[in-house]
Design a protein around this motif. Structure first.
Motif, mmCIF file in Angstrom:
data_model
loop_
_atom_site.group_PDB
_atom_site.id
_atom_site.type_symbol
_atom_site.label_atom_id
_atom_site.label_comp_id
_atom_site.label_asym_id
_atom_site.label_seq_id
_atom_site.Cartn_x
_atom_site.Cartn_y
_atom_site.Cartn_z
ATOM 1 N N ASP A 1 0.785 -1.244 0.000
ATOM 2 C CA ASP A 1 0.000 0.000 0.000
ATOM 3 C C ASP A 1 0.811 1.284 0.000
ATOM 4 O O ASP A 1 0.270 2.363 0.241
ATOM 5 N N TRP A 2 2.121 1.226 -0.230
ATOM 6 C CA TRP A 2 2.931 2.436 -0.356
ATOM 7 C C TRP A 2 4.056 2.148 -1.333
ATOM 8 O O TRP A 2 4.241 1.029 -1.790
ATOM 9 N N TYR A 3 4.791 3.180 -1.676
ATOM 10 C CA TYR A 3 5.937 2.974 -2.560
ATOM 11 C C TYR A 3 6.875 1.919 -1.976
ATOM 12 O O TYR A 3 6.933 1.731 -0.758
ATOM 13 N N ASN A 4 7.657 1.296 -2.838
ATOM 14 C CA ASN A 4 8.683 0.355 -2.398
ATOM 15 C C ASN A 4 9.644 1.102 -1.459
ATOM 16 O O ASN A 4 10.408 1.964 -1.891
ATOM 17 N N LYS A 5 9.539 0.821 -0.169
ATOM 18 C CA LYS A 5 10.277 1.583 0.845
ATOM 19 C C LYS A 5 11.787 1.510 0.657
ATOM 20 O O LYS A 5 12.490 2.510 0.850
ATOM 21 N N LYS A 6 12.302 0.359 0.308
ATOM 22 C CA LYS A 6 13.751 0.231 0.115
ATOM 23 C C LYS A 6 14.223 1.158 -0.999
ATOM 24 O O LYS A 6 15.213 1.871 -0.851
ATOM 25 N N LYS A 7 13.488 1.173 -2.110
ATOM 26 C CA LYS A 7 13.861 2.056 -3.219
ATOM 27 C C LYS A 7 13.794 3.521 -2.805
ATOM 28 O O LYS A 7 14.669 4.318 -3.142
ATOM 29 N N VAL A 8 12.750 3.887 -2.070
ATOM 30 C CA VAL A 8 12.597 5.279 -1.648
ATOM 31 C C VAL A 8 13.731 5.682 -0.704
ATOM 32 O O VAL A 8 14.345 6.739 -0.875
ATOM 33 N N ILE A 9 14.025 4.846 0.275
ATOM 34 C CA ILE A 9 15.101 5.160 1.225
ATOM 35 C C ILE A 9 16.430 5.303 0.499
ATOM 36 O O ILE A 9 17.190 6.238 0.768
ATOM 37 N N ASP A 10 16.722 4.398 -0.421
ATOM 38 C CA ASP A 10 17.962 4.499 -1.197
ATOM 39 C C ASP A 10 18.012 5.802 -1.997
ATOM 40 O O ASP A 10 19.052 6.437 -2.107
ATOM 41 N N PHE A 11 16.873 6.210 -2.547
ATOM 42 C CA PHE A 11 16.785 7.411 -3.381
ATOM 43 C C PHE A 11 16.983 8.688 -2.569
ATOM 44 O O PHE A 11 17.658 9.616 -3.007
ATOM 45 N N ILE A 12 16.419 8.739 -1.370
ATOM 46 C CA ILE A 12 16.455 9.986 -0.595
ATOM 47 C C ILE A 12 17.593 10.062 0.415
ATOM 48 O O ILE A 12 17.859 11.139 0.961
ATOM 49 N N SER A 13 18.288 8.951 0.657
ATOM 50 C CA SER A 13 19.249 8.908 1.762
ATOM 51 C C SER A 13 20.330 9.986 1.680
ATOM 52 O O SER A 13 20.712 10.542 2.711
ATOM 53 N N ASP A 14 20.824 10.305 0.528
ATOM 54 C CA ASP A 14 21.857 11.340 0.386
ATOM 55 C C ASP A 14 21.343 12.582 -0.333
ATOM 56 O O ASP A 14 22.123 13.461 -0.679
ATOM 57 N N LEU A 15 20.047 12.645 -0.544
ATOM 58 C CA LEU A 15 19.457 13.745 -1.292
ATOM 59 C C LEU A 15 19.316 14.987 -0.415
ATOM 60 O O LEU A 15 18.868 14.906 0.724
ATOM 61 N N GLN A 16 19.710 16.132 -0.949
ATOM 62 C CA GLN A 16 19.537 17.411 -0.264
ATOM 63 C C GLN A 16 18.340 18.116 -0.895
ATOM 64 O O GLN A 16 18.292 18.277 -2.106
ATOM 65 N N TYR A 17 17.381 18.535 -0.077
ATOM 66 C CA TYR A 17 16.192 19.211 -0.602
ATOM 67 C C TYR A 17 15.754 20.283 0.377
ATOM 68 O O TYR A 17 16.076 20.248 1.559
ATOM 69 N N ASP A 18 15.016 21.244 -0.167
ATOM 70 C CA ASP A 18 14.592 22.420 0.590
ATOM 71 C C ASP A 18 13.116 22.384 0.969
ATOM 72 O O ASP A 18 12.661 23.233 1.741
ATOM 73 N N ALA A 19 12.354 21.461 0.410
ATOM 74 C CA ALA A 19 10.929 21.336 0.692
ATOM 75 C C ALA A 19 10.466 19.959 0.259
ATOM 76 O O ALA A 19 11.109 19.299 -0.567
ATOM 77 N N ILE A 20 9.333 19.535 0.822
ATOM 78 C CA ILE A 20 8.714 18.249 0.486
ATOM 79 C C ILE A 20 7.262 18.511 0.119
ATOM 80 O O ILE A 20 6.574 19.266 0.806
ATOM 81 N N ILE A 21 6.814 17.867 -0.968
ATOM 82 C CA ILE A 21 5.397 17.868 -1.324
ATOM 83 C C ILE A 21 4.911 16.426 -1.266
ATOM 84 O O ILE A 21 5.493 15.546 -1.904
#
Length: 160
Positions: free
Chosen positions: A69-89
């Motif tokens: 019922d949600w995005y593939n959590k492992k893929k999402v964590i890998d994608f965002i783990s080193d990502l720098q961002y200023d806002a979330i939508i």
């Protein structure tokens, strides 16, 4: 999609434009027509379950299929783990439960503005409720500014 379509409402986008400086980086859960508008002002990183949207508006997509019922959590964590961002939508997934995001909060930068769309949905209100408890009085309801209705979105100026 508080406006009932596959696009953030123009009021939602105006609120983002008025609160996030041009040139900032946005992490977007759920991509759609409005992503094309966001990329005119921001660098956008999108997490999307629908392959037809992946790569449509920019080159910073993660295709993450729905698992439990949600995005593939492992893929999402890998994608965002080193990502720098200023806002979330948070406007996705379109076909899943958005409260899945609560399982990965420890991997996210919560010291940035967070915009949550579709609060007419119980699941989205649950996400807001948890984030509200973390942020305390630092949460701002969208309707408190510019006569924007609560079902369109909630904005917080940074959970610190």
């Amino acid at each position: 999609m508080g406006n009932g379509g596959v696009c953030l409402s123009s009021r939602f986008l105006d609120f983002v434009y008025n609160n996030i400086p041009e040139g900032s980086t946005i992490l977007e859960f759920g991509s759609g027509t409005s992503t094309g508008k966001l990329v005119d002002r921001y660098t956008v990183f999108s997490i999307e379950e629908n392959e037809s949207y992946v790569g449509l508006h920019h080159d910073n997509y993660l295709h993450a299929e729905i698992v439990d019922d949600w995005y593939n959590k492992k893929k999402v964590i890998d994608f965002i783990s080193d990502l720098q961002y200023d806002a979330i939508i948070v406007d996705g997934p379109a076909h899943g439960l958005r409260k899945g995001i609560l399982d990965i909060l420890e991997y996210m930068n919560l010291n940035v503005p967070i915009f949550i769309d579709d609060l007419e949905r119980a699941d989205d209100r649950a996400v807001f409720s948890v984030l509200s408890s973390i942020a305390g009085d630092r949460i701002t309801r969208g309707e408190a500014r510019a006569n924007i209705s609560v079902h369109d979105f909630i904005y917080y100026g940074g959970i610190i």
